[in-house]
Scaffold this motif. Structure first.
Motif, PDB file in Angstrom:
ATOM      1  N   LEU A  62       0.918  -1.074   0.344  1.00  0.00           N
ATOM      2  CA  LEU A  62      -0.286  -0.052  -0.076  1.00  0.00           C
ATOM      3  C   LEU A  62       1.093   1.627   0.048  1.00  0.00           C
ATOM      4  CD1 LEU A  62      -2.853   1.567   0.515  1.00  0.00           C
ATOM      5  CD2 LEU A  62      -2.565   1.146   2.733  1.00  0.00           C
ATOM      6  N   ASN A  95      -7.066  -0.169  -3.210  1.00  0.00           N
ATOM      7  CA  ASN A  95      -6.273  -0.907  -2.259  1.00  0.00           C
ATOM      8  C   ASN A  95      -7.405  -1.791  -1.844  1.00  0.00           C
ATOM      9  OD1 ASN A  95      -5.062  -1.796  -0.084  1.00  0.00           O
ATOM     10  ND2 ASN A  95      -3.698  -2.185  -0.901  1.00  0.00           N
ATOM     11  N   ASP A 156      -4.263   1.361   8.954  1.00  0.00           N
ATOM     12  CA  ASP A 156      -3.318   1.690   7.823  1.00  0.00           C
ATOM     13  C   ASP A 156      -3.514   2.939   7.429  1.00  0.00           C
ATOM     14  OD1 ASP A 156      -2.511  -1.373   7.251  1.00  0.00           O
ATOM     15  OD2 ASP A 156      -3.402  -1.442   5.299  1.00  0.00           O
TER      16      ASP A 156
END
Length: 214
Positions: A62, A95, A156
């Motif tokens: 990512l 993503n 994330d």
């Protein structure tokens, strides 16, 4: 700086995490469903295009995708992203759409073909079979992996700092540069509390859906 002032600054940073989290879900959940349908399509070019997209996105970090989305449009097309936050959002949506699509696909394909055949025997159309027979069973099956992925998304969001989005850990780093290390560890409390709330919510959803069994 006192505790309350630092907490307020970290809250402002965490708002960026939450904004990125919420917008990513809003866009990636429906896009992921579309990609899953494409990957199950009988039209082979569309199917392999979707599968190749998912393979590339799931197979690369990512962080790399963030750099690509932020820098490549400006280098190749001379049209850079308007804001760093927008670049982060686009990268996250791309993503997580790929990951969600695989969860959707697994849930849909886990439902017995016999249920579709039974619906067709009863004269139901394919959309009716999907929405009235299959959908809630799919939702029940995908809630556990989906909840894990959504909780991962919360954590994330901190990666957005690599393109200088002022999220909570980036804000904490500024205090570390002034000789204060505890705000960096304090950021963990924000993530723990929010993920704890999500865990409770998803746990209750799973219990609500216990009625639907395939």
């Amino acid at each position: 700086m006192d505790f309350s002032t630092i907490t307020l600054e970290l809250l402002k940073g965490f708002w960026e995490n939450l904004r990125l989290f919420g917008l990513t879900l809003i866009f990636s959940l429906p896009i992921g469903l579309i990609i899953s349908f494409c990957s199950m399509s009988k039209f082979l070019p569309l199917k392999w295009l979707a599968k190749t997209f998912v393979w590339i996105i799931r197979g690369t970090p990512l962080m790399l995708q963030l750099f690509v989305v932020f820098y490549v449009p400006g280098i190749l097309f001379d049209t850079p992203m308007k804001t760093r936050f927008m670049a982060a959002l686009v990268a996250f949506v791309i993503n997580y759409s790929a990951y969600f699509s695989e969860i959707y696909r697994g849930g849909i394909e886990s439902i017995s073909v016999g249920q579709q055949e039974a619906g067709m025997v009863l004269g139901m159309t394919r959309p009716q079979i999907f929405f009235k027979v299959i959908l809630m069973q799919v939702v029940k099956k995908i809630i556990p992996p989906m909840s894990n992925e959504i909780i991962t998304l919360v954590k994330d969001t901190s990666l957005a700092r690599v393109i200088a989005v002022a999220e909570i850990i980036m804000v904490a780093d500024r205090f570390t540069a002034r000789g204060l290390i505890w705000p960096l560890f304090y950021t963990g409390v924000f993530f723990l509390v929010f993920n704890g709330l999500l865990t409770i919510v998803f746990g209750r959803i799973e219990k609500k859906l216990d009625y639907y069994r395939s």
